[in-house]
Design a protein around this motif. Sequence first.
Motif, PDB file in Angstrom:
ATOM      1  N   GLU B 216       1.140  -1.002   0.036  1.00 13.76           N
ATOM      2  CA  GLU B 216       0.008  -0.020  -0.139  1.00 13.76           C
ATOM      3  C   GLU B 216       1.089   1.056   0.172  1.00 13.76           C
ATOM      4  O   GLU B 216       1.709   0.624   0.075  1.00 13.76           O
ATOM      5  N   ILE B 217       0.247   2.830  -0.458  1.00 18.20           N
ATOM      6  CA  ILE B 217       0.893   3.954  -0.150  1.00 18.20           C
ATOM      7  C   ILE B 217       1.352   3.605   0.900  1.00 18.20           C
ATOM      8  O   ILE B 217      -0.307   4.335   1.882  1.00 18.20           O
ATOM      9  N   GLU B 218       2.298   4.375   1.315  1.00 19.01           N
ATOM     10  CA  GLU B 218       2.258   4.994   2.756  1.00 19.01           C
ATOM     11  C   GLU B 218       2.293   6.585   2.878  1.00 19.01           C
ATOM     12  O   GLU B 218       1.629   7.118   3.176  1.00 19.01           O
ATOM     13  N   ALA B 219       3.305   7.406   1.881  1.00 18.91           N
ATOM     14  CA  ALA B 219       3.387   9.009   2.323  1.00 18.91           C
ATOM     15  C   ALA B 219       3.895   8.919   0.472  1.00 18.91           C
ATOM     16  O   ALA B 219       4.555   8.099  -0.238  1.00 18.91           O
ATOM     17  N   VAL B 220       3.401  10.143   0.358  1.00 20.78           N
ATOM     18  CA  VAL B 220       3.460  10.607  -1.539  1.00 20.78           C
ATOM     19  C   VAL B 220       4.503  11.829  -0.775  1.00 20.78           C
ATOM     20  O   VAL B 220       3.354  12.893   0.189  1.00 20.78           O
ATOM     21  N   ASP B 221       5.071  12.360  -1.175  1.00 14.85           N
ATOM     22  CA  ASP B 221       5.623  13.949  -1.302  1.00 14.85           C
ATOM     23  C   ASP B 221       6.678  14.105  -2.752  1.00 14.85           C
ATOM     24  O   ASP B 221       6.520  13.234  -3.630  1.00 14.85           O
ATOM     25  N   GLY B 222       6.386  15.217  -2.340  1.00 14.40           N
ATOM     26  CA  GLY B 222       7.122  15.591  -3.606  1.00 14.40           C
ATOM     27  C   GLY B 222       5.700  16.560  -4.871  1.00 14.40           C
ATOM     28  O   GLY B 222       4.847  16.500  -4.416  1.00 14.40           O
ATOM     29  N   TYR B 223       6.012  16.982  -5.789  1.00 20.71           N
ATOM     30  CA  TYR B 223       5.635  17.657  -6.869  1.00 20.71           C
ATOM     31  C   TYR B 223       5.292  16.768  -8.398  1.00 20.71           C
ATOM     32  O   TYR B 223       6.600  16.221  -8.602  1.00 20.71           O
ATOM     33  N   ILE B 224       4.851  17.554  -9.093  1.00 19.26           N
ATOM     34  CA  ILE B 224       5.568  16.923 -10.502  1.00 19.26           C
ATOM     35  C   ILE B 224       6.349  16.673 -10.845  1.00 19.26           C
ATOM     36  O   ILE B 224       7.250  17.687 -10.830  1.00 19.26           O
ATOM     37  N   GLY B 225       7.113  15.429 -11.783  1.00 19.17           N
ATOM     38  CA  GLY B 225       8.302  15.219 -12.086  1.00 19.17           C
ATOM     39  C   GLY B 225       9.101  14.686 -11.356  1.00 19.17           C
ATOM     40  O   GLY B 225      10.160  13.592 -11.617  1.00 19.17           O
ATOM     41  N   ASN B 226       8.382  15.464  -9.969  1.00 18.44           N
ATOM     42  CA  ASN B 226       9.320  14.600  -8.844  1.00 18.44           C
ATOM     43  C   ASN B 226       9.293  14.374  -7.797  1.00 18.44           C
ATOM     44  O   ASN B 226       9.020  14.664  -6.661  1.00 18.44           O
ATOM     45  N   PHE B 227       7.971  13.583  -7.648  1.00 18.49           N
ATOM     46  CA  PHE B 227       7.411  12.742  -6.433  1.00 18.49           C
ATOM     47  C   PHE B 227       8.591  11.814  -5.393  1.00 18.49           C
ATOM     48  O   PHE B 227       9.263  11.364  -6.099  1.00 18.49           O
ATOM     49  N   GLN B 228       7.961  11.378  -4.209  1.00 18.63           N
ATOM     50  CA  GLN B 228       9.001  10.771  -3.769  1.00 18.63           C
ATOM     51  C   GLN B 228       7.947   9.902  -2.974  1.00 18.63           C
ATOM     52  O   GLN B 228       6.789  10.288  -2.061  1.00 18.63           O
ATOM     53  N   ILE B 229       7.755   8.655  -3.618  1.00 23.90           N
ATOM     54  CA  ILE B 229       6.556   7.641  -2.706  1.00 23.90           C
ATOM     55  C   ILE B 229       7.179   6.110  -1.799  1.00 23.90           C
ATOM     56  O   ILE B 229       8.403   5.972  -2.437  1.00 23.90           O
ATOM     57  N   THR B 230       6.406   6.210  -1.091  1.00 28.53           N
ATOM     58  CA  THR B 230       7.304   4.957   0.129  1.00 28.53           C
ATOM     59  C   THR B 230       5.250   4.297   0.396  1.00 28.53           C
ATOM     60  O   THR B 230       4.230   4.381   0.447  1.00 28.53           O
ATOM     61  N   VAL B 231       6.313   2.796  -0.131  1.00 28.67           N
ATOM     62  CA  VAL B 231       5.790   1.491  -0.200  1.00 28.67           C
ATOM     63  C   VAL B 231       5.627   0.622   1.067  1.00 28.67           C
ATOM     64  O   VAL B 231       6.426   0.382   1.333  1.00 28.67           O
ATOM     65  N   ARG B 232       4.287   1.196   1.442  1.00 26.04           N
ATOM     66  CA  ARG B 232       4.105  -0.203   2.317  1.00 26.04           C
ATOM     67  C   ARG B 232       3.988  -2.061   1.938  1.00 26.04           C
ATOM     68  O   ARG B 232       3.438  -1.878   1.606  1.00 26.04           O
ATOM     69  N   LYS B 233       4.668  -2.885   1.437  1.00 26.35           N
ATOM     70  CA  LYS B 233       5.405  -3.794   1.428  1.00 26.35           C
ATOM     71  C   LYS B 233       5.236  -4.767   3.002  1.00 26.35           C
ATOM     72  O   LYS B 233       5.457  -5.014   3.186  1.00 26.35           O
ATOM     73  N   LYS B 234       3.244  -5.576   2.269  1.00 23.15           N
ATOM     74  CA  LYS B 234       3.003  -6.233   3.478  1.00 23.15           C
ATOM     75  C   LYS B 234       3.737  -7.562   3.876  1.00 23.15           C
ATOM     76  O   LYS B 234       3.168  -7.472   2.645  1.00 23.15           O
ATOM     77  N   ALA B 235       4.146  -7.714   5.276  1.00 27.28           N
ATOM     78  CA  ALA B 235       4.867  -9.472   4.920  1.00 27.28           C
ATOM     79  C   ALA B 235       4.107 -10.813   4.836  1.00 27.28           C
ATOM     80  O   ALA B 235       2.331 -10.778   4.635  1.00 27.28           O
ATOM     81  N   ARG B 236       4.222 -10.861   3.741  1.00 26.13           N
ATOM     82  CA  ARG B 236       3.722 -12.259   3.504  1.00 26.13           C
ATOM     83  C   ARG B 236       3.448 -13.694   3.903  1.00 26.13           C
ATOM     84  O   ARG B 236       3.418 -14.228   4.339  1.00 26.13           O
ATOM     85  N   SER B 237       5.257 -13.214   5.109  1.00 27.90           N
ATOM     86  CA  SER B 237       5.319 -14.457   5.344  1.00 27.90           C
ATOM     87  C   SER B 237       5.373 -15.610   4.475  1.00 27.90           C
ATOM     88  O   SER B 237       6.579 -17.049   4.716  1.00 27.90           O
ATOM     89  N   VAL B 238       6.111 -14.931   3.164  1.00 30.23           N
ATOM     90  CA  VAL B 238       6.537 -16.585   1.851  1.00 30.23           C
ATOM     91  C   VAL B 238       7.698 -14.940   1.509  1.00 30.23           C
ATOM     92  O   VAL B 238       7.636 -14.623   1.057  1.00 30.23           O
ATOM     93  N   ILE B 239       9.075 -15.646   0.945  1.00 30.50           N
ATOM     94  CA  ILE B 239      10.526 -15.209   0.527  1.00 30.50           C
ATOM     95  C   ILE B 239       9.615 -15.471  -0.369  1.00 30.50           C
ATOM     96  O   ILE B 239       9.899 -16.184  -1.774  1.00 30.50           O
ATOM     97  N   GLU B 240       9.634 -14.781  -1.807  1.00 28.81           N
ATOM     98  CA  GLU B 240       9.201 -14.210  -2.794  1.00 28.81           C
ATOM     99  C   GLU B 240      10.126 -14.459  -4.338  1.00 28.81           C
ATOM    100  O   GLU B 240       9.714 -16.291  -4.796  1.00 28.81           O
ATOM    101  N   GLU B 241      11.960 -14.274  -3.969  1.00 26.50           N
ATOM    102  CA  GLU B 241      11.831 -14.995  -4.453  1.00 26.50           C
ATOM    103  C   GLU B 241      12.518 -16.543  -4.679  1.00 26.50           C
ATOM    104  O   GLU B 241      13.015 -16.871  -5.207  1.00 26.50           O
ATOM    105  N   LYS B 242      12.737 -17.328  -3.116  1.00 24.79           N
ATOM    106  CA  LYS B 242      12.557 -18.800  -3.117  1.00 24.79           C
ATOM    107  C   LYS B 242      11.417 -19.671  -3.720  1.00 24.79           C
ATOM    108  O   LYS B 242      11.545 -20.775  -4.203  1.00 24.79           O
ATOM    109  N   CYS B 243      10.180 -19.192  -3.590  1.00 24.79           N
ATOM    110  CA  CYS B 243       8.503 -19.986  -3.912  1.00 24.79           C
ATOM    111  C   CYS B 243       8.640 -20.194  -4.960  1.00 24.79           C
ATOM    112  O   CYS B 243       8.794 -19.037  -6.147  1.00 24.79           O
ATOM    113  N   THR B 244       8.754 -21.093  -5.284  1.00 23.40           N
ATOM    114  CA  THR B 244       7.965 -22.135  -6.619  1.00 23.40           C
ATOM    115  C   THR B 244       6.569 -21.983  -6.928  1.00 23.40           C
ATOM    116  O   THR B 244       6.850 -21.854  -8.079  1.00 23.40           O
TER     117      THR B 244
END
Lengths: 168, 665
Positions: B216-244
Motif C-alpha cells: 500500500e501507499i504509505e506516503a507521497v511527497d514531492g510534486y509533478i516530475g519529482n514525487f517521492q513515494i513510500t510503499v509499504r510492502k506488507k509481510a507475506r510471510s513467504v519469501i517471493e524469490e524462493k517460492c516456486t
Amino acid sequence: MHVKPNHTFEPKIVAFVCTWCTYAGADLAGTARLQYPANTRVVKFPCTGRIDPVFILRAFQKGADGVLVSGCHPGDCHYMAGNFHARRRFAAFRALLDFIGVDLQRLQFSWVSAAEGGKWVEVATELTERVRALGPMREFKELEAQEQWSGAIDSPELQEAYEAVGNI
Amino acid sequence: MSRIGVFVCHCGENISRTVDVERVAAEAARLPGVAYATDYKYMCSDPGQNLLKNAVTEHRLDGIVVAACSPRMHEKTFRNAAKSAGLNPFLCEMANIREHCSWVHEDRDEATAKASDIVAMMVARVKKDKRLVPITVPVTKRSLVIGGGIAGIQAALDIADAGHQVVLVEREPSIGGHMAQLSETFPTLDCSQCIMTPKMVDVANHPNITLHTYSEIEAVDGYIGNFQITVRKKARSVIEEKCTGCGVCSAKCPQKKIPNTFDKNLGTRPAIYVPFPQAVPNTPVIDRANCTWFKTGKCGVCQKVCGPGAINYEQEDQLIVEPVGAIVVATGFELYSITEKPKGSPIKGYGEFGHGTIPDVIDGLTFERLASASGPTGGKILRPSDGKEPKQVVFVQCVGSRAREKGISYCSKICCMYTAKHTMLYKHKIHDGQAYVFFMDARTPGKSYDEFWRRAVEEEEAVYIRGMVSRLYQKGDKVVVMGSDISVGVQVEIEADLVVLATAVQPRAGADTLAQKLGISYDSYHFYSEAHAKLKPVECATAGIYLAGACQGPKDIPDTVSQASAAAAKVMTLFAKDELEREPIVAKVNEKNCVACLYCKKVCPYGAVEEKEIRDRQGNLIRVVAYVNPGVCGGCGTCQASCPSKSVELDGYTDEQIMAMIEAL
C-alpha cells in the motif's frame, strides 16, 4: 431586453472573483449575451482563498458602494480547499464589519461556478438593485465623524500594558 | 517611470458595437504612465499583433494592456506577442471588455464608461507587475500506478511499452482486480479470465514494470516530475524469490475453513493461499489473522512441507521509497455491501431487503463467481443456501444507485448491462429457468449495448418489470419479492429461488485517505475529481497525477481501458520533455518579516510550505522561517491572505497589484 432604468444614483460594485469559477461564469454570461446592470467592476484572483478582507475594506474606502466576493462552490475548489478557507475567513469578517457599523447588505458572498452564467447575472443584478436602494456608502465617513478618539490611552490597565511594552 | 501601452480591440463589431473604442483609447492615453494608446479592428490577428509588437519597440513600452476579450481566450496569444517583442510576457495584461462589458451591457455610454474603468484598473495593475520567469523543474521519467485492476494494468503496460519504468502497487496479494472475478463480459460475452490473465502475465514479465503486490501507499511527497513515494510492502510471510508456486503449502494447511473473499465468501480457502489459481504473482501469502501458527505458535506445517524453504514467519513489513515523476491512480471500486453497511457508506441501508439476513439474496459480483467456470461451483449456478438450481431468479436494479433518499444520487452505469448479461448467462445454463428483472429505466448507451440488452429481453426472454421492489422476505425455501409493475399498475409478488441485487458502485474504502496522501480532490461520494469534467477528464487538479477507471466514477471495461490508455498518454507526454515549464504564479516568503507562526503551512492545500532553518556561518541556528517550495505551490494564495505578518506574497497577485486595481476605481 435590458431597458436602461432612470436612476439618480448608480452604485459602484466591486466583485472579487476567483479565476476558475466565477470569472469563467461571468465569461459565460457574456458568451450567452445575458444582460445585467453595468455597475460591477471585476477584480480577478486565482482563488477566493487569496482574498484578504483588507481588500474589501479598501474597496469600500475607495468608493465602492457594494462588494461581491464569489468563488467556486464548496468542494469544487480548483485549489482543493481555498474556498473553505475563504468561507471561514469571511464568516468572521462579516461579524467584524457588522461590529464597526457597515451595513452587511452591501457585502455579498456567493458561489458561482463556471457553468452558471445565469447565476452570475442574478447575483450581480440583485446586489446592484439592493445597493441602489440603500444609497451611497457613507458608513466610513460617518464613522470618521463619530470617531473622536485622540489617541490617548485612557484606561489604567492599557496604560500599564503600554508602558510595559515601551520598556522592553 | 513606466511607459504603458494600451491596445483597444474592436473585435470586429463585438466590442465596438456597444463600446466607443476610440473614446476608451483616448481616455486611456490620458492615464498617468500611459505612453501610447490605440485601437484596432482585430487585435489578435496577425497585423494586430504586429501593431502591438512594433509599438513596444517604437515607444519603448515596459508594460502593455490589451483591452479585448477574456484572458481565458487570448492571454497566451498576447503574452507570446509581448515576448517576441522583447517584453517579459508577465508585463502584459488583458482588460476584459468583451465578455464582461460589451456583450452584457447594451447601453453605449454605460458600457464605454465601464470599459474605460476596466482599462484603468488594468493599467494600474500592469504598472505593479513584476518580470516573472517560468519555473523549470526536472522530470523523473518513472511512473507510479496505484491499483492493479484492469485500469492499472492497462496504464502500466502502455507506459512500460513506451520505454519508461513503471512501479505498480496493488493492495491485494494478486493483480487482476474485479475484472478477474467476472465470468463473462458484456457485450460480447468474452470470458473475462481469458482476456485478463494474459495481460496480468505481461505485467509480471515486463522488464520495465516493478510489481509490488500486497502493498500500500504509505506516503507521497514531492510534486509533478519529482514525487517521492513510500510503499509499504506488507509481510507475506513467504519469501517471493524462493517460492516456486508449487502449492503444497496451501494443500497441506490444516486450517481450511476461511471464507474466500475472492469468491465473495462462497467458498473457503486455507490460511496460506493464493487468491485464485491464475494469480499473478503466483506466490501465496499467509493470512496472519487466521493462521494457527500466528494465533497459537503451534502448527508450522507449511514451513515443514515447503521444499524451497520459502516460508518465513518472522518476515516484517518493508518500506520502499521510489522516486517517480507521474502518478496514475486506478484504485477502482467496490460494490455497496448488502451484508453489512460499510463504514462511512453514504447509503442509509436497505432494511426492507433483508440486509444480508437472507442467504439467497446476493449481489452482482457474487453471481459472477457463481457463473464463473473458475468459481466455487465450477460454473454451475447453484444457490448459496442449499446448493439447488434456482428455477426462478429475480434481479433487482438500482439498489442504492439513483436513490437520493438512500443517499446516492448517481447512476452506477454498469448494472443495466451486467444484469442483462446475468439473465443471459443464467438462461444459457438453466434452460427451463425464468429470470425476472425489476428496473426503473434501462440505460444502455455504448457500442452494441442496446442490441445486447434487447437480446436479453427479446431472445432470452428475461421478464423486465418496470417498478421498484418494496420488500423481500424468506418464506420456506423461497424468497418472496414484493414489488410493483408501474407500466400496468399492479402489485407483483414473485416467489424466487434466488435474488440478485445490482448494488451501487462505490469507490474503494479508504479512497479518501489515499486522496489526502496524494493531495487530490474527491467528491462527496469519495470518487476522485478530474481537473475538468469535459476537457481534462483524466488529469487531477494536482499536476502530475492522473486518473484511470472506476476510482473516478462508475465505468465499464471499455471506458476504463480507454481512460487508462489516456492517462498513460498523458504520462508519456509529460516524460517527452526533460524539463517542465510552469507558470511562475507561486508564493514567496519574505524571510525578514516571517515570524514562523507557520499559519501558511496549516492552510496550504498542497503541503508546499516547509520550515526553513536560517543559520549563521558557524552553522548555529538563528531562527526558523517558512519556505514555499515553488515546485509544489499551486498558486492559490491562501497563505498570503492568511499570513498575519504579511510575509508571503503570491507572484502575479501581489497586494500591490490588487491594491492598485482597487485604487484605480
